[in-house]
Motif scaffolding. Structure first.
Motif, short mmCIF file in Angstrom:
data_model
loop_
_atom_site.label_atom_id
_atom_site.label_comp_id
_atom_site.label_asym_id
_atom_site.label_seq_id
_atom_site.Cartn_x
_atom_site.Cartn_y
_atom_site.Cartn_z
N ALA A 1 0.99 -1.06 -0.05
CA ALA A 1 0.06 0.49 0.19
C ALA A 1 1.16 0.99 -0.21
O ALA A 1 0.33 2.21 -0.79
CB ALA A 1 -1.06 -0.03 0.98
N LEU A 2 2.10 1.07 1.04
CA LEU A 2 3.21 2.61 0.97
C LEU A 2 3.54 2.50 -0.45
O LEU A 2 3.32 4.64 -1.06
CB LEU A 2 3.92 1.90 1.99
CG LEU A 2 3.16 2.26 3.70
CD1 LEU A 2 4.75 1.88 4.31
CD2 LEU A 2 2.39 3.91 3.42
N GLY A 3 4.17 1.32 -0.73
CA GLY A 3 4.16 1.14 -2.08
C GLY A 3 3.76 1.77 -4.01
O GLY A 3 3.87 2.76 -4.17
N ARG A 4 2.30 2.00 -3.63
CA ARG A 4 1.45 2.39 -4.30
C ARG A 4 0.78 3.65 -4.20
O ARG A 4 0.71 4.36 -5.00
CB ARG A 4 0.10 1.57 -4.86
CG ARG A 4 -0.16 0.26 -4.91
CD ARG A 4 -1.51 -0.47 -5.07
NE ARG A 4 -1.83 -0.54 -3.53
CZ ARG A 4 -1.63 -1.95 -3.20
NH1 ARG A 4 -1.18 -2.17 -3.40
NH2 ARG A 4 -2.84 -1.82 -1.66
N GLY A 5 0.92 4.37 -2.80
CA GLY A 5 0.67 5.51 -2.74
C GLY A 5 1.96 6.03 -2.52
O GLY A 5 2.02 7.98 -2.33
N GLY A 6 3.00 6.00 -3.74
CA GLY A 6 4.47 6.90 -4.43
C GLY A 6 5.17 6.86 -2.73
O GLY A 6 6.24 7.64 -3.46
N ALA A 7 5.85 6.31 -1.97
CA ALA A 7 6.40 5.59 -1.63
C ALA A 7 6.97 5.25 -2.37
O ALA A 7 6.73 4.22 -2.95
CB ALA A 7 6.47 5.54 0.01
N SER A 8 8.68 5.39 -2.19
CA SER A 8 9.44 4.92 -2.38
C SER A 8 10.70 3.39 -1.82
O SER A 8 10.41 3.61 -0.24
CB SER A 8 10.49 4.66 -3.55
OG SER A 8 11.36 5.80 -2.97
N GLU A 9 11.81 2.77 -2.21
CA GLU A 9 11.69 1.98 -1.31
C GLU A 9 11.50 1.70 -0.06
O GLU A 9 12.31 1.61 1.24
CB GLU A 9 13.66 3.30 -0.75
CG GLU A 9 14.13 3.65 -2.14
CD GLU A 9 15.47 4.22 -1.98
OE1 GLU A 9 16.71 3.78 -0.71
OE2 GLU A 9 15.54 5.35 -1.71
N VAL A 10 10.49 1.04 0.64
CA VAL A 10 9.72 0.20 1.47
C VAL A 10 9.69 -0.81 1.57
O VAL A 10 10.50 -1.68 1.03
CB VAL A 10 8.66 0.61 0.86
CG1 VAL A 10 7.15 0.39 1.91
CG2 VAL A 10 8.06 2.02 -0.37
N THR A 11 10.09 -0.58 2.84
CA THR A 11 10.26 -2.39 3.83
C THR A 11 8.85 -2.21 5.01
O THR A 11 9.15 -1.30 5.49
CB THR A 11 11.28 -2.85 3.70
OG1 THR A 11 11.69 -1.29 5.07
CG2 THR A 11 12.39 -2.21 2.59
N ALA A 12 8.94 -3.34 5.40
CA ALA A 12 7.79 -3.07 6.12
C ALA A 12 7.76 -5.48 7.02
O ALA A 12 8.22 -5.56 6.50
CB ALA A 12 6.55 -3.73 6.31
#
Length: 158
Positions: A82-93
């Motif tokens: 969801a964060l990646g689709r929301g425009g964030a990059s280099e996302v990890t969770a």
């Protein structure tokens, strides 16, 4: 140097977050030397140079507890997407162990006005409601506060 900014979560991300975490929350205490509340706001803290920022927010969004590591992993993956689709990059969770259950720690890069910020964001349950602790600094900030702040969010904040 521009002061770090903290992003507002997109509604879709908050809605996703509301599907899962529930240990009673305590008041945020930032035990980092020299850090002070911004304008007396105990939910917003900065280091002495203003290079790092930590914000605590309590949301009305429902957020039940994760009772197992597997529940937390499943949510972390959905949050990462969801964060990646929301425009964030280099996302990890990833799940993080907290007293009374599991939290989720997300890390990502956020572009605001052409400036990149590195964000670490902890998702917790506060009696069934979403509570986030968000740490931010410019992406390539080299101040000592960066590692201290990220360690606080990763290991200490609850």
């Amino acid at each position: 140097m521009r002061a770090p900014r903290l992003p507002r979560l997109p509604l879709a991300t908050l809605a996703l977050a509301g599907t899962l975490l529930a240990a009673p929350a305590r008041a945020l205490v930032v035990p980092l030397t020299g850090w002070t509340p911004v304008n007396g706001n105990a939910n917003l803290w900065t280091d002495p140079q203003g290079a790092c920022l930590v914000r605590e927010e309590r949301h009305d969004q429902a957020f039940p507890a994760f009772n197992t590591l597997e529940e937390a992993r499943q949510f972390a993956l959905r949050l990462q997407n969801a964060l990646g689709r929301g425009g964030a990059s280099e996302v990890t969770a990833q799940p993080v162990d907290r007293p009374g259950g599991w939290g989720i720690l997300a890390a990502y890069t956020h572009d605001e006005g052409g400036v990149l910020y590195r964000i670490s964001q902890l998702y917790l349950s506060d009696e069934g409601r979403l509570r986030t602790i968000t740490a931010s600094s410019a992406q390539y900030e080299a101040s000592p506060c960066v590692n201290d702040m990220r360690s606080f969010v990763r290991y200490v904040a609850n």
